[in-house]
Design a protein around this motif. Structure first.
Motif, PDB file in Angstrom:
ATOM      1  N   LEU A 140      -7.472   0.872   0.419  1.00 41.64           N
ATOM      2  CA  LEU A 140      -7.250   1.962   0.213  1.00 41.64           C
ATOM      3  C   LEU A 140      -8.237   2.770  -0.125  1.00 41.64           C
ATOM      4  CD1 LEU A 140      -3.663   1.767  -1.342  1.00 41.64           C
ATOM      5  CD2 LEU A 140      -4.349   3.271   0.679  1.00 41.64           C
ATOM      6  N   ASN A 166       0.684   8.885  -5.375  1.00 40.43           N
ATOM      7  CA  ASN A 166       1.246  10.718  -5.037  1.00 40.43           C
ATOM      8  C   ASN A 166       1.810  10.935  -6.506  1.00 40.43           C
ATOM      9  OD1 ASN A 166       0.356  12.878  -3.623  1.00 40.43           O
ATOM     10  ND2 ASN A 166       2.450  12.159  -2.640  1.00 40.43           N
ATOM     11  N   LEU A 202       0.885   4.076  -2.847  1.00 38.28           N
ATOM     12  CA  LEU A 202       0.307   5.413  -2.518  1.00 38.28           C
ATOM     13  C   LEU A 202       2.030   6.259  -3.115  1.00 38.28           C
ATOM     14  CD1 LEU A 202      -1.546   5.347   0.968  1.00 38.28           C
ATOM     15  CD2 LEU A 202      -2.293   5.863  -1.050  1.00 38.28           C
ATOM     16  N   GLU A 228      -2.010  12.654   4.503  1.00 40.99           N
ATOM     17  CA  GLU A 228      -1.882  11.023   4.129  1.00 40.99           C
ATOM     18  C   GLU A 228      -0.786  11.951   3.410  1.00 40.99           C
ATOM     19  OE1 GLU A 228      -4.847  12.907   3.856  1.00 40.99           O
ATOM     20  OE2 GLU A 228      -5.918  10.673   4.375  1.00 40.99           O
ATOM     21  N   ILE A 261      -8.427   7.538   0.650  1.00 41.29           N
ATOM     22  CA  ILE A 261      -6.873   7.787   0.033  1.00 41.29           C
ATOM     23  C   ILE A 261      -6.920   8.108  -1.608  1.00 41.29           C
ATOM     24  CG2 ILE A 261      -4.637   7.915   0.318  1.00 41.29           C
ATOM     25  CD1 ILE A 261      -5.501   6.583   3.205  1.00 41.29           C
ATOM     26  N   ILE A 262      -7.710   6.636  -2.595  1.00 42.16           N
ATOM     27  CA  ILE A 262      -7.794   6.496  -3.906  1.00 42.16           C
ATOM     28  C   ILE A 262      -8.382   6.174  -4.244  1.00 42.16           C
ATOM     29  CG2 ILE A 262      -4.693   6.001  -3.850  1.00 42.16           C
ATOM     30  CD1 ILE A 262      -7.273   3.288  -5.015  1.00 42.16           C
ATOM     31  N   LEU A 309       3.469   9.447   4.281  1.00 40.32           N
ATOM     32  CA  LEU A 309       3.969   9.128   2.810  1.00 40.32           C
ATOM     33  C   LEU A 309       5.254   9.731   3.078  1.00 40.32           C
ATOM     34  CD1 LEU A 309       1.389   8.871   0.604  1.00 40.32           C
ATOM     35  CD2 LEU A 309       2.560   6.979   1.819  1.00 40.32           C
ATOM     36  N   ARG A 334       0.753  -1.328  -0.218  1.00 43.65           N
ATOM     37  CA  ARG A 334      -0.190  -0.147   0.305  1.00 43.65           C
ATOM     38  C   ARG A 334       0.789   1.531   0.001  1.00 43.65           C
ATOM     39  NH1 ARG A 334      -3.501  -3.644   3.274  1.00 43.65           N
ATOM     40  NH2 ARG A 334      -2.886  -2.373   4.756  1.00 43.65           N
ATOM     41  N   PHE A 375      -5.021   9.441  -6.440  1.00 48.00           N
ATOM     42  CA  PHE A 375      -4.472  10.078  -5.475  1.00 48.00           C
ATOM     43  C   PHE A 375      -5.683  10.498  -5.163  1.00 48.00           C
ATOM     44  CE2 PHE A 375      -2.730  12.166  -1.796  1.00 48.00           C
ATOM     45  CZ  PHE A 375      -1.867  10.909  -0.934  1.00 48.00           C
TER      46      PHE A 375
END
Length: 135
Positions: free
Chosen positions: A98, A50, A46, A121, A103-104, A125, A42, A115
């Motif tokens: 996710l 991102n 992300l 978040e 978050i996605i 990250l 994950r 994203f």
């Protein structure tokens, strides 16, 4: 112990309204975010999404990036078998988790993963990536 509180309930800290929480219907708890980034796959998803130019990747490109990042330490190249395992894990486990936390956004029909997480978040990250070791 405060009698007005029920046993077994937790305080959920809300995300500051200025943190660009992407219009979530309810705030995401720090425990949920930490649970999400606790998994290497994950985190790879992300980070890949991102860091994409428009925060969107095609599913196949995402599979390639995640497979490259989480490959076996001894393997110099990612095998087709490893890539297939990553593809299945993303589709059935990681992307739904996710997406559930908002978050996605995963559009299975178009194969696009975007994203949509907020500042919290992204900050987490960035922080976790400093300690994420890859060979």
């Amino acid at each position: 112990m405060d009698e007005s509180r029920e046993l077994g309930t937790r305080d959920i800290q809300s995300i500051d309204e200025d943190s660009n929480s992407s219009g979530r219907e309810r705030p995401i708890s720090p425990d949920t975010i930490l649970s999400v980034v606790a998994n290497e796959h994950r985190r790879a998803i992300l980070n890949a999404v991102n860091n994409a130019s428009d925060k969107t990747l095609a599913y196949d490109a995402l599979v390639d990036r995640v497979a490259d990042r989480v490959r076996d330490e001894d393997a110099e190249r990612v095998s087709d078998e490893q890539r297939q395992r990553v593809r299945i894990a993303l589709h059935h486990t990681h992307l739904p988790k996710l997406e559930e936390t908002r978050i996605i956004d995963y559009e299975a029909e178009t194969g696009h993963v975007q994203f949509v997480g907020g500042e919290l978040e992204r900050d987490l990250l960035t922080l976790v990536e400093l300690y994420d070791v890859h060979e």
